[in-house]
Design a protein around this motif. Structure first.
Motif, PDB file in Angstrom:
ATOM      1  N   THR A   1      -5.624  -3.291  -4.363  1.00 53.78           N
ATOM      2  CA  THR A   1      -6.061  -4.332  -3.483  1.00 53.78           C
ATOM      3  C   THR A   1      -7.118  -5.226  -4.441  1.00 53.78           C
ATOM      4  OG1 THR A   1      -5.866  -3.081  -1.565  1.00 53.78           O
ATOM      5  CG2 THR A   1      -7.059  -5.043  -1.205  1.00 53.78           C
TER       6      THR A   1
ATOM      7  N   SER B   1       0.560   5.120  -1.074  1.00 52.07           N
ATOM      8  CA  SER B   1       0.422   6.203  -0.455  1.00 52.07           C
ATOM      9  C   SER B   1       1.680   7.162   0.234  1.00 52.07           C
ATOM     10  CB  SER B   1      -0.492   5.695   0.935  1.00 52.07           C
ATOM     11  OG  SER B   1       0.399   4.887   1.529  1.00 52.07           O
TER      12      SER B   1
ATOM     13  N   ASP C   1       0.885  -1.157  -0.030  1.00 50.12           N
ATOM     14  CA  ASP C   1      -0.014  -0.246  -0.018  1.00 50.12           C
ATOM     15  C   ASP C   1       0.828   1.406  -0.004  1.00 50.12           C
ATOM     16  OD1 ASP C   1      -2.060  -1.910   0.344  1.00 50.12           O
ATOM     17  OD2 ASP C   1      -2.796  -0.822   2.086  1.00 50.12           O
TER      18      ASP C   1
ATOM     19  N   VAL D   1      -4.886   2.943  -3.423  1.00 47.46           N
ATOM     20  CA  VAL D   1      -4.865   1.531  -2.527  1.00 47.46           C
ATOM     21  C   VAL D   1      -5.868   0.677  -2.582  1.00 47.46           C
ATOM     22  CG1 VAL D   1      -4.668   0.863  -0.096  1.00 47.46           C
ATOM     23  CG2 VAL D   1      -3.438   2.924  -0.953  1.00 47.46           C
ATOM     24  N   ARG D   2      -7.176   1.080  -2.888  1.00 43.18           N
ATOM     25  CA  ARG D   2      -8.136   0.289  -3.378  1.00 43.18           C
ATOM     26  C   ARG D   2      -8.051  -0.397  -4.780  1.00 43.18           C
ATOM     27  NH1 ARG D   2     -13.250   2.704  -3.706  1.00 43.18           N
ATOM     28  NH2 ARG D   2     -12.328   4.280  -2.716  1.00 43.18           N
TER      29      ARG D   2
ATOM     30  N   GLU E   1      -5.868   7.007  -1.408  1.00 42.91           N
ATOM     31  CA  GLU E   1      -6.801   5.941  -1.058  1.00 42.91           C
ATOM     32  C   GLU E   1      -7.482   5.329  -2.374  1.00 42.91           C
ATOM     33  OE1 GLU E   1      -9.033   7.897   2.557  1.00 42.91           O
ATOM     34  OE2 GLU E   1     -10.516   7.279   1.293  1.00 42.91           O
TER      35      GLU E   1
END
Lengths: 342, 342, 342, 342
Positions: B325, B177, B173, B321-322, B318
């Motif tokens: 994933t 970020s 992540d 990162v989504r 944010e």
């Protein structure tokens, strides 16, 4: 040339089959379009036979004159040692055969002048001298740019000429007569000037230079067109083979020889590889040189560097060796340029 | 700012004295003109004291609020860990103190939005966010070129971001970020667009990446201005620290980050060195960032990256990162841009 | 220096407020940390007053000696014309004031030698000469690389020094004494050798050179360490300001000055911009030079280029001008190096 | 191939004599060693006759089958439009003639698969597909470097493909099927992976793109070996023809296509020219491709890009066009690779 017309192949006798000559045999057979090797000549009869045996219909000789007298020879490529060139060239003139003569034309100005006088007497050009940098894509691009006039008149020319290591027996004089010989032609050809004076500076030799070899040297040419051309010659630089030229003109400069074809990033460094040898760096130039000679010869023409260019290079190198030996500035006096080369 | 006028030095409280904060203390004392450090804050009281002891007239604190309440503090530099930023910023707002806040503004979009709302309520900008690439000479040159319009409208932006090795504890992540956070700002600032969607591709990790770390990643941003910005992020590339950007416009492209300051030729290679660290590559950018903040603050102004920029970066990261994933493309919805930042 | 300790600012008198001096006033006030301008001196009283009025607590003078006698002067920056340097330096010696003296130290070898003798009599160094290339990041990197020994011993140094256009009144001699003066120091500093002989070649001047100006020139230095250093000086090249240096060593070469910070591709060409002026190319070097001088002075030390360096440069330039005028090779005889500078 | 042995010339029928075909006729006659054109075919009988008339012993045809049935044809070069390829290839298979087939093999995956099945039934390779970048010196160097393993495993491949302007009638689909077709092969060949999925991003088109043309596009390939390969395709970039590739590996990166052969400094800029056309940039690659095909054919071998490569490219391009039209990520399913191509 041969009266057999352009659709037939040019039959070439290659004289001298050392490293350079053998490579030219391969080149003519595999790369050049419109030519084949019909005869090879070498003092070493075994060597000549071995090379001839690899080429269909190629005969082997130890005497250049015998080869040139053969019926199936249309043109001659001379790659024998320099001292043998004069005799071979004069024989070729007798047979009216076009010649591609590896540099140097001959080893000194006096003999070069005799060849020049013989060709003038003949009344037509037969010889192209092997200054192959004139066929290198980068030099050609540089020359073309100069000819556009965009940059204005050339004022200075900076040359770098570096070899990994000198071969055994290489002497301090040979840095001039063998290596800088190329830059004499580059200077004359790029600028269109004759070289009028030469000075050679002798920095403390590199620890990597063999005993008693004055390496590197820094050569300064003054031309009759008012330009200055400097040459770094360094034949034991250790790191690669590099030939660079930067022309400084009234409105800008142009530089070739940086060779940025592939850039890598690894281990804390960015950059690329440096060729290790002239056979790699100038492979294409040799191909183009031979092809241009074959094409011109098949058209019945002689183009490229002339006997005059070979003579001028010999005169400059002779003066350069004197400048190296005696120190100081040595002036160069050329004979008047014959009409044949104007 | 202080009512004492521009001829006096700006007295700065530095909050957080880890690697970054300590370096900023040194920078303000030795490099920046017109400022001095009057207070340092660290949870580790010993550390704060040690650093304060090196600076004339500097006090040490463990509580940011205490430092900001001190009489001799005109401005605040926040270099504490991201999760502590929100509280510190809100306290600074209470005292009306200008702040230079290291990135990230806060660790997530929701908290960044709260800071943004607080600053809007205040009705004036107090915060400059530490996106220091905006102060790097090469990025500034690139931005200036784009602004001339010579190249036409930007269509594509290619970014490379490479580190020698990731620090311990660096997670997949964090490539988004912590690292790509810079390219979110670069993309927004260079193009003048907001980022509307993000996709993250996951090539097979390098054998040099620590276990379970998805490194490298390839991030694709789509902007609300119709541009596409791609980012190679590779934090264990092994060979150096490299930050490159190429903008492709309607009439040409411009690239920065090749770093050709010195070229060497040796051992068969030409090229140069690659910086190993951002503190080297961006040393000047950090100097200029702090100087610009000090100068603006002494003039009573707030310039540079705003809380809106910090919020937008948090929202994009944010979403990134989504995307990393879950796979696929993730859209980004920002709140309406408040008038304060237009 | 001042007995007041390192925490207080260095108070500098700037003597001469022409282009260079005025720029140094700005630099000390806005860029340099730990110093301020307390006095300015100019023969033009109005000019001195105008500049002083922009700086808090700065007085204006027309007489250098008066400024140096003032209580609030800790150090002197000399940026007046070269012929005025000797008197100013001798006065500074009387007051024991540290001096940063713009190059040239003095206009000729004899006066430089008098300054050198005066400093030797004093028994301690007070003067740093303004050879700011020693503070340029690229030259520093080049010097550092040489010092590692990786490349082996330096054999040759190739320098290029090009200006867009020469200012009015610039003479052929000034190409040596004003421009190549930098390369005399670069050669001596990079190689750690003294220059033993100089030759100047005079190509046909560029059509862009003002009447009667010998531009370009090609200068060849021979050093007492056996190296050769060549300099292309071309002050009306038209296309940009370029300073390049390539050191050729036993095992490799290193080149600086190509300036590849941003590469564009447009309109059929790739490449980048060339600085137009030394104030751009060497902005950081000037900043670092002044900062280094201020820092050393506050520590009570004198570092950087010494009076010996200024004297050697004057001697080489004098010989260079003779070589330019008379032709041929001119040898340089320096006095024995005093212990103070060893 | 012909039973006449390697010493005789390869007699080639060239099918299609548009821009590409006519250029190949010239190449075989003037550049390639060991081959000549014995027949040309074009639907336009006049055009075929004109071209045949320039070559000794060359016949003109309008029907490919008739040419291939001629006694003096040893091999076939297919340069007709893509939709005609399938029929021509199947006829060549009947005659057992070796073929060099310009890309694309056929316009879609289904027809490419039929050709592949026919060749497999034959049980031996006859076809070399015209992916000429595999013969470009820079790509070859890049491939060789990857094969040494020095840089580790490839993780990412960044491609740039820019044309000055698109020809009339060029559609958005053709950016994929005609232009990116090259990068499908480059990706597969350099990495040794098959392409498993493709995504196409559509930035706002350039104002220089003709109406309704989606130009540029940004294509992202995912390979079955876990690598990501991105392609900027921009066919109206205006400034030149540029093909660049950078492979990012575990321990370093390598980039080709910067083309730094000559560097000029003038008018405030340094840099070089950008080729304007693929016939210039890839002239040598075309020469080498034809020569390699002639040499292999004379040895009785088929080397180079195979029908499998042609089929895989067709399948990827088909998927790419779907990704462009529908948005999102499209997966690619290839048939199982037949033993003939393993």
């Amino acid at each position: 040339m041969s009266p057999r017309g352009t659709s037939e192949e040019l039959r070439v006798a290659v004289i001298g089959t050392g490293r350079m000559g053998a490579d030219h045999v391969r080149r003519i057979q595999e790369v050049t379009s419109g030519a084949r090797v019909s005869a090879v000549v070498d003092l070493d009869a075994e060597r000549a036979k071995t090379i001839a045996s690899r080429v269909d219909g190629c005969t082997a000789h130890t005497d250049p004159a015998a080869a040139m007298a053969a019926a199936d020879v249309d043109a001659v490529l001379v790659a024998s040692p320099g001292p043998a060139h004069e005799a071979t060239l004069l024989t070729a003139f007798e047979h009216g055969l076009p010649v591609l003569c590896e540099k140097p034309l001959t080893p000194d100005a006096a003999s070069a002048l005799r060849v020049l006088e013989a060709e003038c007497e003949l009344g037509r050009r037969l010889v192209q001298v092997g200054f192959m940098r004139r066929y290198d894509a980068e030099y050609v691009r540089l020359k073309s740019l100069l000819e556009t006039g965009q940059l204005g008149r050339p004022l200075l020319l900076h040359n770098r000429h570096r070899n990994v290591a000198s071969p055994p027996g290489f002497t301090s004089d040979m840095l001039i007569s063998d290596s800088v010989a190329h830059e004499t032609d580059v200077t004359r050809w790029l600028l269109g000037h004759e070289i009028a004076a030469v000075t050679v500076l002798r920095p403390t030799p590199s620890a990597s230079a063999p005993d008693a070899l004055q390496d590197p040297q820094f050569v300064v040419f003054e031309t009759d067109g008012g330009a200055v051309s400097d040459v770094e010659i360094f034949v034991n630089c250790g790191f690669g083979y590099q030939v660079q030229a930067e022309v400084v003109c009234e409105r800008g400069t142009a530089r070739i020889g940086d060779g940025h074809a592939m850039v890598t990033h690894m281990a804390g460094r960015w950059g690329g590889t440096i060729d290790q040898d002239y056979t790699v760096r100038f492979a294409d130039a040799y191909d183009r040189e031979i092809q241009a000679w074959v094409d011109a010869t098949r058209r019945g023409e002689v183009t490229g560097p002339s006997v005059w260019d070979g003579y001028a290079a010999a005169a400059v190198c002779e003066a350069g060796v004197r400048a190296l030996t005696d120190g100081g500035r040595v002036e160069i006096d050329l004979v008047e340029k014959p009409p044949l080369y104007r």
